[in-house]
Design a protein around this motif. Structure first.
Motif, PDB file in Angstrom:
ATOM      1  N   GLY A 205       0.836  -1.201   0.000  1.00 18.82           N
ATOM      2  CA  GLY A 205       0.000   0.000   0.000  1.00 18.82           C
ATOM      3  C   GLY A 205       0.870   1.250   0.000  1.00 18.82           C
ATOM      4  N   ALA A 206       1.859   1.266   0.903  1.00 19.84           N
ATOM      5  CA  ALA A 206       2.750   2.424   0.997  1.00 19.84           C
ATOM      6  C   ALA A 206       3.511   2.613  -0.308  1.00 19.84           C
ATOM      7  CB  ALA A 206       3.735   2.235   2.148  1.00 19.84           C
ATOM      8  N   ASP A 207       3.919   1.500  -0.904  1.00 17.14           N
ATOM      9  CA  ASP A 207       4.677   1.556  -2.148  1.00 17.14           C
ATOM     10  C   ASP A 207       3.827   2.109  -3.288  1.00 17.14           C
ATOM     11  OD1 ASP A 207       7.223   0.704  -3.478  1.00 17.14           O
ATOM     12  OD2 ASP A 207       5.792  -0.387  -4.722  1.00 17.14           O
ATOM     13  N   LEU A 208       2.507   1.901  -3.194  1.00 18.28           N
ATOM     14  CA  LEU A 208       1.594   2.323  -4.268  1.00 18.28           C
ATOM     15  C   LEU A 208       0.880   3.622  -3.905  1.00 18.28           C
ATOM     16  CD1 LEU A 208       0.285  -1.224  -5.109  1.00 18.28           C
ATOM     17  CD2 LEU A 208       1.593   0.217  -6.642  1.00 18.28           C
ATOM     18  N   TYR A 209       1.597   4.532  -3.270  1.00 20.97           N
ATOM     19  CA  TYR A 209       1.155   5.910  -3.062  1.00 20.97           C
ATOM     20  C   TYR A 209       0.011   6.063  -2.065  1.00 20.97           C
ATOM     21  CZ  TYR A 209       3.804   5.951  -7.359  1.00 20.97           C
ATOM     22  OH  TYR A 209       4.780   5.741  -8.290  1.00 20.97           O
ATOM     23  N   ALA A 210      -0.248   5.039  -1.229  1.00 15.94           N
ATOM     24  CA  ALA A 210      -1.294   5.179  -0.227  1.00 15.94           C
ATOM     25  C   ALA A 210      -0.651   5.579   1.097  1.00 15.94           C
ATOM     26  CB  ALA A 210      -2.059   3.873  -0.074  1.00 15.94           C
ATOM     27  N   SER A 211      -1.162   6.663   1.701  1.00 15.27           N
ATOM     28  CA  SER A 211      -0.667   7.072   3.010  1.00 15.27           C
ATOM     29  C   SER A 211      -1.078   6.005   4.026  1.00 15.27           C
ATOM     30  CB  SER A 211      -1.284   8.414   3.393  1.00 15.27           C
ATOM     31  OG  SER A 211      -2.681   8.260   3.517  1.00 15.27           O
ATOM     32  N   PRO A 212      -0.470   6.000   5.212  1.00 15.39           N
ATOM     33  CA  PRO A 212      -0.835   4.972   6.196  1.00 15.39           C
ATOM     34  C   PRO A 212      -2.343   4.922   6.443  1.00 15.39           C
ATOM     35  CG  PRO A 212       1.109   6.146   6.932  1.00 15.39           C
ATOM     36  CD  PRO A 212       0.646   6.827   5.669  1.00 15.39           C
ATOM     37  N   THR A 214      -4.816   5.813   4.371  1.00 16.50           N
ATOM     38  CA  THR A 214      -5.494   5.248   3.200  1.00 16.50           C
ATOM     39  C   THR A 214      -5.279   3.734   3.134  1.00 16.50           C
ATOM     40  OG1 THR A 214      -4.973   7.312   2.088  1.00 16.50           O
ATOM     41  CG2 THR A 214      -5.846   5.542   0.719  1.00 16.50           C
ATOM     42  N   LYS A 218      -8.268   1.200   2.961  1.00 15.37           N
ATOM     43  CA  LYS A 218      -8.495   0.437   1.729  1.00 15.37           C
ATOM     44  C   LYS A 218      -8.039  -1.008   1.827  1.00 15.37           C
ATOM     45  CE  LYS A 218     -10.238   3.552  -0.990  1.00 15.37           C
ATOM     46  NZ  LYS A 218     -11.553   3.330  -1.630  1.00 15.37           N
TER      47      LYS A 218
END
Lengths: 301, 381
Positions: A205-212, A214, A218
């Motif tokens: 998730g973090a690698d794919l531009y999601a903040s903690p 998000t 998600k």
């Protein structure tokens, strides 16, 4: 000879597994038998007895005996008389379930992902209250919420509670008690489903531009839904039928349906008590079915 | 894009400590933009830690990572223009393949993702699988979803953490070719971490061999293979015969090395270390497939390196080649791979043979290094 023997071979081969299959079938039933017997003695028979009791003529008594008259009016009468307690039970149980979820989710999350070597200790701490009786623990809340206790003092001090205000014997006390008593039933299934989530999914998730946050919204929350559903059911169902908390921490205006049923049984009004029990059970089954349908757990792996 | 080295990935003095253990030790590395770069090493050599630091999933203890003009050393992972293909794929199990691939785009606030996702699924040949869940796909398909999910964001650098490790041999070969094709097609910098030397050599333009937190040697695959500079590289990339020798002078641009009475010649530029040459004690290295066998006493030493009076101790017929083990008079067993061209003489166990090869294929290494470094590769799988 050889030509005659040939067709026999495959025929035997086909016939051979049959007895084994039958044997396996028997083993299955044998293993099921204790559970089936248990269900029959402790579920089916009491259910039949409960439903038939609910249809007895309410004018009977323990001394004179009850006559089976198929008195369906028992349901209508009790429901109209005790609808207030009924609705109150659902609301209290609902609020307590929500409170359990709000308190339990961060706790379960912390145990699953952040506790490190403290994980087992924290799990023990969640279960530890069970080592003491349910009654004792609920009674001790009378001390915590009492008028002379420090909690009330502090609340009065900061003006959240009026000079004449009480914590004990209020709806708040009842809901607090229920929340406290059922919190472990929320935390444990939540922990179980959170713990199964691969931490690499958080990294993905973090690698794919999601903040903690998000990533939490998600990825973590959807994957923990089975735990949320199990936890809310394990909390809501017993909480809706609970009467200890309302009796020990409440007042006559906080009576729940469990108290009503208990009082009716104590007073010998068996048909009414049975009718209310069946109604409560049916209501819970319907609510649970609607809830599970909405939560869509079957879509989750 | 205007300046070809504008977006190079540069690691300067990067160090990572876990407690007192140095996983990565003062690493300097430049990955040119658009290249297919492989970090190769045995497990525990620090290659995955290096990759995770570039991704932002591990914090640096010291040093700096820059991507073009931007210092990304302490940038949060979700703010880096870098995407990762995880070893275990880490696909989101509750989302469809389509949603998995669209995840990065949606998080960047892109609205119209349908076309892009479909194109990307097309690229990895999974166009008709968009509606499925990850668990309904095979390992190779999941691998390609993981690749698509990362690539669709058009990162400046794509990091691949042993992406083919979970696949069987046949699928791995196919995916190696596939990955190389995709990299050429999209032109994004790929940094590929692997412990499989063959995988690294087939795909990468540049291979960096890592050992114990340090880079042993870096270069094109052929250069690394033909001209290893350490015993670790000589053994980890393919196999090598390393023979202890004494330097006893030079002939023009050739170094003379003596082994048990035989003199071998090595071009000066194939000596890894001048200091070692001056000290006199060296490893003479030769790849097994570069060595030829001849019946004992028949080989003349006109210009080639010859070692005499070996005795064949083992013969394994592989198909394309035959592997011989030859025990030398000083007790060491040397490996020889002979191609089965039909033009070469066959030998049996017990035959006396001479070994010969071209001086240009010989290399010299520092004798202070452990001759068995990097050999245990096979056990690690």
């Amino acid at each position: 000879m050889s030509t005659a023997a040939a067709p026999v071979g495959p025929a035997e081969a086909v016939a051979a597994p049959a007895p084994e299959e039958r044997k396996r079938g028997w083993t299955g039933y044998l293993l099921l038998a204790p559970a089936m017997l248990w269900l029959l003695v402790f579920f089916i028979i009491p259910m039949v007895s409960l439903v038939s009791t609910s249809l007895y003529d309410p004018s009977g008594s323990l001394e004179t005996g009850y006559s089976m008259t198929g008195h369906i009016a028992n349901y209508v009468d009790t429901l109209s008389e005790y609808s207030k307690q009924f609705i109150r039970s659902i609301i209290y149980a609902g609020i307590a379930t929500l409170a359990c979820l709000l308190l339990g989710y961060p706790l379960a999350y912390a145990i699953a992902f952040k506790a490190g070597r403290w994980k087992n200790l924290m799990l023990v701490a969640v279960i530890a209250p069970f080592f003491t009786s349910f009654l004792i623990r609920t009674l001790s809340w009378q001390l915590i919420l009492g008028d002379q206790a420090w909690v009330a003092d502090i609340l009065r001090g900061i003006g959240l509670l009026g000079e004449e205000g009480h914590l004990m014997a209020t709806p708040l006390a009842v809901v607090t008690g229920i929340t406290y008593n059922f919190l472990p039933f929320m935390v444990l299934p939540l922990y179980a489903s959170l713990e199964k989530i691969d931490p690499r999914l958080h990294e993905a998730g973090a690698d794919l531009y999601a903040s903690p946050f998000t990533t939490f919204r998600k990825v973590t929350v959807p994957l923990s839904m089975p735990g949320v559903v199990a936890g809310t059911l394990l909390t809501f169902i017993p909480a809706a039928g609970d009467y200890i908390n309302a009796q020990l921490l409440g007042n006559p205006q906080t009576t729940m349906i469990g108290n009503v049923i208990q009082n009716l049984f104590d007073g010998g009004s068996y048909p009414e008590a049975a009718a209310l029990s069946v109604t409560l059970m049916a209501a819970i089954v319907v609510m649970v079915l609607v809830y599970i349908n909405r939560a869509g757990t079957e879509e989750l792996v | 894009m205007a300046d070809s080295d504008a977006e190079d990935l540069v690691l300067t003095g990067v160090t990572k400590k876990f407690g007192t253990f140095k996983a990565v030790d003062d690493l300097d590395l430049t990955v040119p933009q658009g290249s297919f770069f492989a970090l190769l090493g045995p497990s525990g050599c620090g290659k995955t830690t290096t990759l995770r630091m570039v991704a932002g999933l591990e914090e640096l203890t010291a040093g700096a990572i820059t991507l073009g003009p931007q210092d990304i050393s302490y940038l949060k992972p979700y703010k880096r223009p870098v995407n990762t293909v995880f070893q275990s794929y880490a696909l989101f199990p509750h989302m469809t393949i389509f949603e998995n691939v669209a995840f990065g785009l949606r998080r960047q606030g892109k609205k119209d993702v349908k076309k892009q996702v479909e194109d990307m699924l097309e690229l990895v040949e999974l166009a008709q699988y968009g509606a499925r869940k990850p668990t309904q796909l095979s390992g190779g398909q999941q691998q390609r979803v993981a690749l698509a999910r990362a690539l669709i964001n058009r990162p400046q650098v794509l990091l691949l953490d042993e992406p083919l490790g979970a696949l069987d041999l046949k699928l791995r070969r196919a995916m190696q070719i596939e990955l190389k094709r995709i990299q050429t097609e999209v032109g994004i910098t790929f940094v590929h971490v692997t412990h499989d030397q063959e995988e690294a050599m087939t795909m990468a333009d540049t291979v960096a061999v890592m050992n114990a937190g340090l880079i042993e040697q870096m270069g094109e695959p052929k250069e690394l293979y033909e001209h290893p500079r350490t015993t670790f590289v000589a053994n980890f990339l393919g196999q090598s015969n390393l023979i202890k020798a004494k330097v006893n002078g030079t002939d023009g641009d050739q170094i003379r090395a003596e082994i048990e009475g035989s003199t071998l010649r090595v071009p000066r530029d194939r000596a890894a270390d001048d200091a070692a040459v001056r000290s006199g004690s060296v490893w003479v290295g030769i790849r097994p497939e570069k060595v030829f066998l001849a019946a004992g006493g028949t080989e003349t030493s006109d210009g080639s390196n010859v070692l005499r009076r070996g005795r064949v101790t083992d013969v394994s017929f592989i198909g394309v080649s035959t592997q011989y083990l030859v025990r030398m008079p000083w007790g060491q067993e040397l490996m020889v791979f002979e191609q089965n061209t039909g033009a070469r003489e066959d030998f049996r166990v017990g035959d006396e043979v001479d070994l010969h090869w071209l001086p240009d294929h010989t290399f010299l290494l520092d004798a202070d290094q452990d001759a068995t470094a990097g050999v245990e590769r096979e056990d690690l799988g």
